[in-house]
Design an enzyme around this catalytic site. Structure first.
Site, PDB file in Angstrom:
ATOM      1  N   TYR A 192      74.806 -12.059  -5.915  1.00 14.38           N
ATOM      2  CA  TYR A 192      73.797 -13.108  -5.678  1.00 14.38           C
ATOM      3  C   TYR A 192      72.844 -12.683  -4.566  1.00 14.38           C
ATOM      4  O   TYR A 192      71.617 -12.746  -4.714  1.00 14.38           O
ATOM      5  CB  TYR A 192      74.484 -14.429  -5.339  1.00 14.38           C
ATOM      6  CG  TYR A 192      73.532 -15.524  -4.940  1.00 14.38           C
ATOM      7  CD1 TYR A 192      72.580 -16.005  -5.833  1.00 14.38           C
ATOM      8  CD2 TYR A 192      73.587 -16.091  -3.663  1.00 14.38           C
ATOM      9  CE1 TYR A 192      71.695 -17.019  -5.453  1.00 14.38           C
ATOM     10  CE2 TYR A 192      72.714 -17.100  -3.283  1.00 14.38           C
ATOM     11  CZ  TYR A 192      71.771 -17.560  -4.185  1.00 14.38           C
ATOM     12  OH  TYR A 192      70.898 -18.565  -3.812  1.00 14.38           O
ATOM     13  N   ALA A 218      70.604  -9.921  -5.705  1.00 13.24           N
ATOM     14  CA  ALA A 218      69.539 -10.403  -6.592  1.00 13.24           C
ATOM     15  C   ALA A 218      68.425 -11.059  -5.777  1.00 13.24           C
ATOM     16  O   ALA A 218      67.239 -10.857  -6.044  1.00 13.24           O
ATOM     17  CB  ALA A 218      70.118 -11.389  -7.614  1.00 13.24           C
ATOM     18  N   LYS A 219      68.789 -11.843  -4.772  1.00 10.47           N
ATOM     19  CA  LYS A 219      67.760 -12.492  -3.957  1.00 10.47           C
ATOM     20  C   LYS A 219      67.000 -11.462  -3.108  1.00 10.47           C
ATOM     21  O   LYS A 219      65.808 -11.649  -2.819  1.00 10.47           O
ATOM     22  CB  LYS A 219      68.373 -13.577  -3.084  1.00 10.47           C
ATOM     23  CG  LYS A 219      68.836 -14.815  -3.871  1.00 10.47           C
ATOM     24  CD  LYS A 219      67.723 -15.501  -4.626  1.00 10.47           C
ATOM     25  CE  LYS A 219      68.093 -16.924  -5.061  1.00 10.47           C
ATOM     26  NZ  LYS A 219      67.041 -17.536  -5.919  1.00 10.47           N
TER      27      LYS A 219
HETATM   28  N1  LIG Z   1      71.165 -25.180  -2.370  1.00 12.28           N
HETATM   29  C1  LIG Z   1      71.272 -24.159  -1.508  1.00 12.28           C
HETATM   30  O1  LIG Z   1      72.041 -24.209  -0.533  1.00 12.28           O
HETATM   31  C2  LIG Z   1      70.404 -22.923  -1.714  1.00 12.28           C
HETATM   32  C3  LIG Z   1      70.326 -22.008  -0.666  1.00 12.28           C
HETATM   33  C4  LIG Z   1      69.525 -20.874  -0.818  1.00 12.28           C
HETATM   34  C5  LIG Z   1      68.823 -20.690  -1.988  1.00 12.28           C
HETATM   35  N2  LIG Z   1      68.921 -21.595  -3.017  1.00 12.28           N
HETATM   36  C6  LIG Z   1      68.123 -21.336  -4.225  1.00 12.28           C
HETATM   37  O2  LIG Z   1      67.318 -22.469  -4.494  1.00 12.28           O
HETATM   38  C7  LIG Z   1      66.965 -22.472  -5.874  1.00 12.28           C
HETATM   39  C8  LIG Z   1      67.184 -23.880  -6.438  1.00 12.28           C
HETATM   40  O3  LIG Z   1      68.580 -24.152  -6.428  1.00 12.28           O
HETATM   41  P1  LIG Z   1      69.176 -25.564  -6.021  1.00 12.28           P
HETATM   42  O4  LIG Z   1      69.879 -25.405  -4.757  1.00 12.28           O
HETATM   43  O5  LIG Z   1      68.151 -26.614  -6.150  1.00 12.28           O
HETATM   44  O6  LIG Z   1      70.331 -25.731  -7.135  1.00 12.28           O
HETATM   45  P2  LIG Z   1      70.311 -26.437  -8.565  1.00 12.28           P
HETATM   46  O7  LIG Z   1      70.226 -27.902  -8.384  1.00 12.28           O
HETATM   47  O8  LIG Z   1      71.475 -25.866  -9.294  1.00 12.28           O
HETATM   48  O9  LIG Z   1      68.946 -25.947  -9.248  1.00 12.28           O
HETATM   49  C9  LIG Z   1      68.824 -24.756  -9.992  1.00 12.28           C
HETATM   50  C10 LIG Z   1      67.944 -25.033 -11.183  1.00 12.28           C
HETATM   51  O10 LIG Z   1      67.665 -23.814 -11.872  1.00 12.28           O
HETATM   52  C11 LIG Z   1      67.721 -24.048 -13.258  1.00 12.28           C
HETATM   53  N3  LIG Z   1      68.072 -22.777 -13.899  1.00 12.28           N
HETATM   54  C12 LIG Z   1      69.095 -21.954 -13.579  1.00 12.28           C
HETATM   55  N4  LIG Z   1      69.116 -20.887 -14.406  1.00 12.28           N
HETATM   56  C13 LIG Z   1      68.086 -21.068 -15.281  1.00 12.28           C
HETATM   57  C14 LIG Z   1      67.602 -20.330 -16.397  1.00 12.28           C
HETATM   58  N5  LIG Z   1      68.195 -19.194 -16.822  1.00 12.28           N
HETATM   59  N6  LIG Z   1      66.516 -20.790 -17.068  1.00 12.28           N
HETATM   60  C15 LIG Z   1      65.924 -21.939 -16.678  1.00 12.28           C
HETATM   61  N7  LIG Z   1      66.321 -22.682 -15.630  1.00 12.28           N
HETATM   62  C16 LIG Z   1      67.405 -22.250 -14.946  1.00 12.28           C
HETATM   63  C17 LIG Z   1      68.813 -25.120 -13.438  1.00 12.28           C
HETATM   64  O11 LIG Z   1      68.596 -25.918 -14.597  1.00 12.28           O
HETATM   65  P3  LIG Z   1      69.395 -25.649 -15.968  1.00 12.28           P
HETATM   66  O12 LIG Z   1      70.814 -25.381 -15.604  1.00 12.28           O
HETATM   67  O13 LIG Z   1      69.187 -26.910 -16.757  1.00 12.28           O
HETATM   68  O14 LIG Z   1      68.716 -24.483 -16.606  1.00 12.28           O
HETATM   69  C18 LIG Z   1      68.609 -25.965 -12.195  1.00 12.28           C
HETATM   70  O15 LIG Z   1      67.715 -27.044 -12.444  1.00 12.28           O
HETATM   71  C19 LIG Z   1      67.813 -21.399  -6.540  1.00 12.28           C
HETATM   72  O16 LIG Z   1      67.016 -20.261  -6.755  1.00 12.28           O
HETATM   73  C20 LIG Z   1      68.898 -21.108  -5.507  1.00 12.28           C
HETATM   74  O17 LIG Z   1      69.395 -19.798  -5.616  1.00 12.28           O
HETATM   75  C21 LIG Z   1      69.692 -22.713  -2.893  1.00 12.28           C
END
Ligand SMILES: NC(=O)c1ccc[n+]([C@@H]2O[C@H](COP(=O)([O-])OP(=O)(O)OC[C@H]3O[C@@H](n4cnc5c(N)ncnc54)[C@H](OP(=O)(O)O)[C@@H]3O)[C@@H](O)[C@H]2O)c1
Length: 244
Positions: free
Chosen positions: A148, A151-152
């Protein structure tokens, strides 16, 4: 500022959902994308008339190509929020299970790098001069976290070349890199109290990040005020990692 057309991948939940809601509240037209139709429809119903859903798998080139006819023909701002740590969705492979190790690394690459690269490649010809591309990275790029984090880190490297490519059209490309951000589906409901406390203790302000914290950084980079900010990584993590 006149109304803009915004595409937010991963806009059905979490950070993408908050970002989409904030743009719509400002009067912009917002298209939210993701794989789960029902989550997108729920988000659109909550956000209101300025929002529309387009469901497709952003890591699948054929699906992105097919989705193009449902996506706007002119885009002012693209936010790549789709992604997540796919290791949380599957049991960890043994080190000697090389097929399993490869599959786990590819899953993170697909979810975090290909989603952003494919959608951006498809939409860049439609991004207006002076447009904005913002991709959500992660503190994991700088602090480990296996496939992960790798990738980031690739997302950051790709963003630098993207900024070079789109710069002549006055389009900016930046990464917003969150630390722990709650109110999302990221941890699949399995962030334990101890790990939460440890992550909060690493911050200078002793708190969790919110989707609004991340959304505010996205809003700035997407604004007309940020036209000379490109190729950058903006860290939103309460100082848990000091960007440089
Ligand atoms: N929350 C944290 O602590 C955190 C920290 C650092 C970075 N991030 C990053 O923030 C971003 C948003 O994540 P989040 O925290 O808001 O979590 P989340 O609620 O799980 O949101 C991720 C979204 O990405 C969509 N997704 C995933 N794979 C996909 C694909 N192959 N095609 C289309 N849509 C896809 C999912 O929808 P579907 O499953 O319906 O496709 C979901 O709506 C991500 O890039 C994550 O790595 C999060």
């Amino acid at each position: 500022m006149s109304a803009r057309t915004i595409v937010v991948t991963g806009g059905g939940t979490g950070i993408g959902r908050a970002v989409a809601g904030a743009f719509a509240a400002d009067g912009d037209t917002v298209v939210v994308t993701g794989r789960r139709r029902e989550r997108l429809e729920q988000a659109v119903a909550e956000i209101g008339p300025g929002a529309r859903a387009v469901d497709f798998d952003a890591s699948d080139p054929a699906a992105v190509g097919t989705a193009l006819e449902r996506l706007p023909t002119t885009v002012d701002v693209l936010v790549n929020a789709a992604g997540g740590n796919t290791d949380l969705d599957r049991p960890a492979p043994r080190d000697t299970d090389l097929d399993g190790v490869a599959a786990a690394w590819r899953a993170n690459f697909d979810a975090n790098v290909l989603t952003a690269v494919l959608v951006t490649s498809a939409l860049t010809p439609r991004i207006a001069e002076g447009g904005r591309i913002v991709t959500i990275g992660s503190i994991a790029a700088r602090r480990g976290a296996g496939g992960y984090g790798a990738a980031k880190a690739a997302v950051e490297a790709w963003n630098a070349s993207l900024a070079t490519d789109v710069g002549p059209r006055a389009i900016t490309a930046n990464v917003v890199s969150p630390g722990l951000t709650t109110g999302t589906e990221f941890f699949r409901g399995r962030l334990g109290d101890e790990r939460r406390r440890r992550l909060v203790d690493e911050t200078k302000n002793r708190r969790e990040g919110t989707t609004d914290d991340v959304g505010a950084a996205v809003a700035y980079l997407a604004s007309p005020h940020a036209g000379h900010v490109t190729g950058q990584v903006l860290h939103v993590n309460g100082g848990a990692y000091l960007g440089h």
